[in-house]
Design an enzyme around this catalytic site. Sequence first.
Site, PDB file in Angstrom:
ATOM      1  N   GLU A 125       0.851  -1.179   0.000  1.00 53.94           N
ATOM      2  CA  GLU A 125       0.000   0.000   0.000  1.00 53.94           C
ATOM      3  C   GLU A 125       0.899   1.245   0.000  1.00 53.94           C
ATOM      4  O   GLU A 125       1.871   1.287   0.737  1.00 53.94           O
ATOM      5  CB  GLU A 125      -0.902   0.039   1.238  1.00 53.94           C
ATOM      6  CG  GLU A 125      -1.925   1.170   1.146  1.00 53.94           C
ATOM      7  CD  GLU A 125      -2.934   1.179   2.305  1.00 53.94           C
ATOM      8  OE1 GLU A 125      -2.796   0.393   3.253  1.00 53.94           O
ATOM      9  OE2 GLU A 125      -3.851   1.988   2.219  1.00 53.94           O
ATOM     10  N   ASN A 131      -2.214  -6.313   5.369  1.00 55.30           N
ATOM     11  CA  ASN A 131      -2.175  -7.360   4.332  1.00 55.30           C
ATOM     12  C   ASN A 131      -3.002  -8.573   4.742  1.00 55.30           C
ATOM     13  O   ASN A 131      -2.918  -9.035   5.863  1.00 55.30           O
ATOM     14  CB  ASN A 131      -0.739  -7.820   4.116  1.00 55.30           C
ATOM     15  CG  ASN A 131       0.230  -6.676   4.075  1.00 55.30           C
ATOM     16  OD1 ASN A 131       0.129  -5.810   3.221  1.00 55.30           O
ATOM     17  ND2 ASN A 131       1.139  -6.630   5.036  1.00 55.30           N
ATOM     18  N   GLU A 191      -5.566  -3.065  12.631  1.00 53.27           N
ATOM     19  CA  GLU A 191      -5.184  -3.879  11.467  1.00 53.27           C
ATOM     20  C   GLU A 191      -6.078  -5.116  11.362  1.00 53.27           C
ATOM     21  O   GLU A 191      -6.479  -5.509  10.262  1.00 53.27           O
ATOM     22  CB  GLU A 191      -3.718  -4.294  11.536  1.00 53.27           C
ATOM     23  CG  GLU A 191      -2.724  -3.142  11.702  1.00 53.27           C
ATOM     24  CD  GLU A 191      -2.895  -2.008  10.716  1.00 53.27           C
ATOM     25  OE1 GLU A 191      -3.364  -2.251   9.587  1.00 53.27           O
ATOM     26  OE2 GLU A 191      -2.570  -0.858  11.072  1.00 53.27           O
TER      27      GLU A 191
HETATM   28  N1  TRP Z   1      -3.146   0.913   5.730  1.00 50.91           N
HETATM   29  C1  TRP Z   1      -2.251   1.074   6.838  1.00 50.91           C
HETATM   30  C2  TRP Z   1      -3.113   1.296   8.070  1.00 50.91           C
HETATM   31  O1  TRP Z   1      -3.687   2.282   8.287  1.00 50.91           O
HETATM   32  C3  TRP Z   1      -1.303   2.194   6.764  1.00 50.91           C
HETATM   33  C4  TRP Z   1      -0.439   2.357   5.580  1.00 50.91           C
HETATM   34  C5  TRP Z   1      -0.690   3.058   4.477  1.00 50.91           C
HETATM   35  C6  TRP Z   1       0.902   2.006   5.446  1.00 50.91           C
HETATM   36  N2  TRP Z   1       0.386   3.175   3.680  1.00 50.91           N
HETATM   37  C7  TRP Z   1       1.383   2.543   4.260  1.00 50.91           C
HETATM   38  C8  TRP Z   1       1.747   1.285   6.250  1.00 50.91           C
HETATM   39  C9  TRP Z   1       2.698   2.418   3.886  1.00 50.91           C
HETATM   40  C10 TRP Z   1       3.063   1.144   5.872  1.00 50.91           C
HETATM   41  C11 TRP Z   1       3.547   1.723   4.703  1.00 50.91           C
HETATM   42  O2  TRP Z   1      -3.319   0.434   8.833  1.00 50.91           O
HETATM   43 ZN    ZN Z   2      -5.700   1.550   8.632  1.00 43.56          ZN
END
Ligand code: TRP
Ligand code: ZN
Length: 890
Positions: A138, A282, A315
Site C-alpha cells: 500500500e 495485508n 489492522e
Molecule cells: N493501511 C495502513 C493502516 O492504516 C497504513 C499504511 C498506508 C501504510 N500506507 C502505508 C503502512 C505504507 C506502511 C507503509 O493500517
Molecule cells: Zn488503517
Amino acid sequence: MSPVHPREAATHTETPPVVRLADYEPPRYLVERVSLGISLHPRETRVHSRLDIRPNPAAGPEAGPLALDGERLVLHAVTLDGQPLGPGQYSLTDERLVIHEPPSRPFTLEIETSCDPDANTELSGLYRSNGVYCTQCEAEGFRRITYYIDRPDVLATFTTRIEAAAADAPVLLSNGNPVEAGALDDGRHYAVWHDPFPKPSYLFALVAGDLAQVEDRFITASGREVSLRIYVEPGKEDRCGWAMDSLKRAMRWDEEAFGREYDLDVFMIVAVPDFNMGAMENKGLNVFNDKYILARPDTATDADYAHIESIIAHEYFHNWTGNRVTCRDWFQLCLKEGLTVFRDQEFTIATRSGTAKRIADVRLLRNQQFPEDAGPLAHPVRPSQYMEINNFYTATVYEKGAEIVRMMRNLIGADAFRRGMDLYFDRHDGQAATVEQFLACMEEASGRNLQQFMTWYEQAGTPHVTIATRFEPAAGRLSIQAAQVTPPTPGQGDKQPLLIPLAFGLVGAGGRDLPLQGATAGAEAGVLELAEPQQSWTFKGLDERPVLSVNRGFSAPVRVKTDLSDADWLFLMGHDPDEFNRWEAGQIYAKRLLIALAQACIEGRRLWDAPDYAEALRRSLRDQSLTPALQAELLTLPSEADLASEIGRNVEPVAIHAARQHLGGFIGRTLGEDLREAYEQGDVPGPYSPDPDSAGRRSLRAAALTLLAAGDPASGAALALGQFEAGRNMTEIFSALAVLARLDRPEREHALAAFYDRAADDHLLVDKWLSLHALGPFPSTPHRVRALMDHSAFSLRKPNKVRALIGTFAGSNPVAFNDRSGEGYQLLADVLLALDPINPQVAARLAGNFKSWRMLEPQRQALAGREIARVQAAPALSRDLTEIISMIAK
Ligand code: TRP
Ligand code: ZN
C-alpha cells in the site's frame, strides 16, 4: 530477449501530474488469478508472474491496449498465452509496460522480472529489514515487485510460491493458507501459499527470514479454529504476550460488536524494525513496525501498551473494513481508514476507560488534525485530487474520517448503524466500494436522507460554531442561537453549511440536567441539529437559569464558542453530568486564561495567578467519583500546539510556553499537598499490569509530577530523579525522564546518560532516548539534535530513528523548533534534503512539520519561509516531497 533495465529514477524538472477523482474510469482489464513464483536473493530477486486476464465488460466493447504499472524493475520476458512477445508488441517506460493489442477474450500473460531488495531504501515494494525480506504494497508498492494493474479496483486471487536459501530464510510467508513446502537443491527451499479471497494488489505481502514464532489459537463464534502466529526477531518471543492477548480480544469484540468473524485458517503478524508507518493490514499477514508489537514491563510504557492494543485491533478490523470490502480508488481511502479508526476507537472505549479514550482521541484531533485543516495542507476527508497518494494518509483522512462515522452513528442511532454496517458487508463483500455506497447503506438502514451529511466528506476545514444563549427568568424560557462558518481552505473558497449534531444538556444549579421541554421540534432528544448557517431553539418551563453544556462527548468535530462566563466554566468543570464536558470545560477555561497570559508575555506585562482554577482542580482531585485517569486529564493543561492553533495568527511559541509554565507552576505550588498525595497514590504496588486502573493511577502520578516540577524545578528534579532511579517499570522510568528532559538542570544530563547505559542494546529504548533529547525546550536543542544525527544509533535509513529524533523535535517541541535563531527550520530543511533521496515517503511526512508556518509572528515566518523555499528550489525532489513542500509554500 535481453533484459531491459529501468532508467535511473526520473528527476522532476516539471511538476508531477495530478490525479483527479473526476477522471475515474473503470479498469479496462480485470485480473482473475495471479500466480507468483518469487525466488529471493538480496540483490536480484526473480519474479515470475502468471496473470489470468480478461477485458472488463464495464469498460465498453474495445478494451484497447493493456497498461501494467511497474517501477524499478528489470524485465526479462513477456509471453501471452505461451507466445513470447516481440519488441513491436509492447512498449516499456519508467512507469509502465503496455501490451499494444491484447486479445478481446480472456488470456494469460506471463512476465519475468527482477528487482533489488537491498537497494530499496524507500521501504516500498520488496525490501530487507535487518536481513528479513518483507514487502509494503500500500498504496502503490506492488508495482515495484512486478508489472501489474496496480489499482484497488482490480481484485484477484493470489497463489504465491516463495523460494529462498533455507539458512537465511527458514520462514517463508505470504497471504492466505499454507499449501505446500519442501526442500530444493543448493540449500534452498520453498513454500506455497494460496489466498482464496479476491484482493487488490496493495494487500499482497511476503515475508521471509530467520524469525521466531509465538503461537496461540482462537475459536471463532461459529466454532472454527484459527492458528494465531506472531513472528519476531529470535530472542524477542517474551515481548509478544500483550500483542497476542490484544489480538484475541479484538477478534472476539469484532464478533460481538459487528458480527464479523475471521475467515482464514491462520492469522499472522510479523514485526520488523524498518517500516514507513505503524502497521499494514495485508490479508492474513499483517506486517507491523515492531514498536507496535514488542512489549515487556521493563521496555514499554503504558502508552506503548495502549498503542499496541489499538493498532493490533485496527489492522485486524481491516480484514472486513478494507479487505473483504475494499476501496474503488484511493480517493475513497477514508472508507477503510476512517471507518477502521472508528472501529478501533470503539474497541478501546468498550474494553478500557471510555471517557479517557475519548479525551485522548479529541486531543489528537486538536493537536494534529485541526492545524492540518487550518493550514496549507487542508484537504477534504475524501480528497478530489493528489499528486502522490502516500501524502494523503493524514490525520484528516484517519481521525476526522472516524469522527464523521461517529457522527453518523449518533445521528441515526446505534441500531440503524449496525443494520447499515450489516447491509454494507452483505452487499459489497468482495467488492471495491465508494463512500457514496457506504452512505447509501446507512440511508437504507435508517430511512434518513444523508445528502447534506455527504458534505462532511467533500469539504475541508474545521467549522466554527458560535452559540449565544438568552434566559428570560419570568417566562422560564431559554433561547439558543447558533451560527456556523467554515473558513476558506486552499482551492475551496466557498463553503456549504454542514449538518452539525451538537449533543447538549441544560445543567441546573444542583448539577443535574433539567428536563428539556422544547418549543422547537427535535431538540427534546438532547441534540441540536445545526443544518443552516444560523438556527435557533427555544426551551420552556425552566424555573432556574440553566448552564448550557454543548458538544457533549465531542459529538461534532468543530470549534465551538459559547457565551458562558468564567464562573459557568468552573461550574461545568465540577458538575457537568457529561464527564467528557467536565474535562472540556476545564480545557476551555485554561485556554482562555493561557491565551491571555501569552499575550501579556508578549506585551511585557506582569502575569497573574489563577486561584479559582487551581481550586477547581483541587476539588476534582478530591472528587471520589472521578477515576484517576480522568483526574490526570483534568490536570493536564492544553498543549502548546492546541493553544497555537486556537490563537491562529501571529503566534509567539516562547510566549505560549512561558504562559503554560507560569500557570503550571502556580498550580503546582498551590496544590502542593494534594499533588504529592496523588503522586504517592499513583505508586502502584506489585508487578506491573497494563490494565486501565493501574495505568490511570500511573498517569495521575505523571501529571502530578509534571505540575510539581513546574512549581519548584529543584525539588521536582530531585523527585523525578528518585523515580527514575527506583523505577520498577518503563512507565515509571520514562515519565520521570520526560519531566527531567524538559528541565535545564544537571539531573537531566545525569539521567539521560544513565538511561543510555541500559538502553544501548535495545533499539526501541534507544528511540526513546533519542526522543528525550529532542524534547528539551532550550535554544541549545537544535544543536543537540544535529550532534545526535552523527551518533552511531542514528540513521536516516531507519524511519523510527528519524521520527524519534527529528519528528519529535519538529513536531513536539514548538519552543526549540521555532527558536528565533531559525536553526530549527534549517535543521529540518537539511534533514529533508538528505532524506528525500533515501526515503521520500518519510521525508514528505516530516515536511508536514512546516505546515503551520504562516501562523507564526513575522520574524519567524520569514526564517521558516526561507528554509521552505530552499527545499522547494532543490533539484530532483521526489514527487512526495514536491507535493507537500509546494502546498506549504503557496
Ligand atoms: N493501511 C495502513 C493502516 O492504516 C497504513 C499504511 C498506508 C501504510 N500506507 C502505508 C503502512 C505504507 C506502511 C507503509 O493500517
Ligand atoms: Zn488503517
